[in-house]
Design an enzyme around this catalytic site. Structure first.
Site, mmCIF file in Angstrom:
data_model
loop_
_atom_site.group_PDB
_atom_site.id
_atom_site.type_symbol
_atom_site.label_atom_id
_atom_site.label_comp_id
_atom_site.label_asym_id
_atom_site.label_seq_id
_atom_site.Cartn_x
_atom_site.Cartn_y
_atom_site.Cartn_z
ATOM 1 N N ASP A 129 18.982 25.856 83.713
ATOM 2 C CA ASP A 129 17.940 26.729 83.168
ATOM 3 C C ASP A 129 16.734 26.700 84.108
ATOM 4 O O ASP A 129 16.157 25.651 84.364
ATOM 5 C CB ASP A 129 17.533 26.221 81.781
ATOM 6 C CG ASP A 129 16.645 27.191 81.023
ATOM 7 O OD1 ASP A 129 15.978 28.025 81.673
ATOM 8 O OD2 ASP A 129 16.610 27.104 79.792
ATOM 9 N N HIS A 138 19.309 30.077 81.426
ATOM 10 C CA HIS A 138 18.473 30.278 80.246
ATOM 11 C C HIS A 138 19.098 31.231 79.222
ATOM 12 O O HIS A 138 18.576 31.364 78.121
ATOM 13 C CB HIS A 138 17.105 30.819 80.683
ATOM 14 C CG HIS A 138 16.050 30.707 79.626
ATOM 15 N ND1 HIS A 138 15.706 29.517 79.026
ATOM 16 C CD2 HIS A 138 15.246 31.658 79.057
ATOM 17 C CE1 HIS A 138 14.743 29.727 78.140
ATOM 18 N NE2 HIS A 138 14.456 31.010 78.132
#
Length: 236
Positions: free
Chosen positions: A177, A205
């Site tokens: 992420d 993400h």
């Protein structure tokens, strides 16, 4: 969420929390149990919306239906009194280095844009590098077109409730992420002091786009099903 594309921009997350709570209550009023999943900043609205709605709390009041689990998917899981900005303030040399890298990338590619009424707007030419790494290009193209503006105010408003200490919770860690970096995810889990079941993946993400079956399986496990896990770390 009400905050998305709000004009003038909302100053707090409270309307988001109310909107989430309304949807939850529709299920609880029907006597159903609920699993709630939040992504990114949405963890704040979810946590606030869940106040007093846990299965245990409602059963004590003689009420049917309750939240049986909260799922934080690379999401903000904050202790009472903390804010989004406060949580993301670097606290370790590793986090300070990540913040330095973020600033360098922002200087190179450009950062948040500001609308005429003061809302935050992501630069659509570059946002795919942060939000949608590991996703299919066709999905990215569609997702970028759906992005709206977001007010800055809610980012600094402290939460009023530590939801994961009252309701069983799962945290889905996304190791790649680039929006909510791994050390910050790990720190929030550590703040829970054992409150979280932890599931981990190598996604960015937006794991529901890049590896949707994994997220489906996480939800099924969170709801009590026995779902086989292949080459994935799960901590209980």
């Amino acid at each position: 969420m009400p905050s998305v594309d709000s004009s003038p921009p909302l100053s707090s997350w409270d309307q988001d929390a109310q909107a989430v709570r309304q949807v939850i209550m529709e299920r609880l009023d029907a006597g159903k149990d609920v699993v709630v999943l939040a992504h990114s900043f949405g963890g704040i609205a979810m946590s606030e919306a869940a106040k007093g709605l846990g299965k245990k709390e409602r059963a004590a009041q003689g009420l049917q239906g309750g939240i049986i689990r909260l799922i934080y998917m690379c999401s903000m899981a904050l202790p009472k009194g903390q804010s989004h900005i406060g949580q993301l303030t670097p606290q370790t040399p590793e986090e300070e280095e990540l913040e330095k890298q973020r600033q360098e990338l922002e200087a190179k590619y450009g950062g948040m844009e500001i609308t005429a009424d003061g809302a935050l707007k992501l630069p659509k030419d570059n946002v795919h590098m942060i939000l949608y790494n590991r996703c299919d290009p066709k999905d990215i193209e569609r997702a970028v077109e759906l992005l709206g503006t977001f007010p800055a105010g809610p980012l600094s408003v402290p939460v009023t409730y530590t939801a994961y200490r009252e309701i069983p919770s799962t945290y889905i860690v996304c190791k790649n992420d680039f929006a909510l970096r791994l050390p910050y995810q790990r720190r929030m889990i550590a703040q829970g002091e054992g409150c979280f079941d932890v599931e981990e993946c190598d996604e960015g993400h937006s794991p529901w786009m890049s590896k949707p079956q994994f997220i489906v399986d996480c939800v099924r496990r969170a709801s009590g099903e026995e779902v086989y896990i292949e080459n994935l770390a799960v901590t209980h």
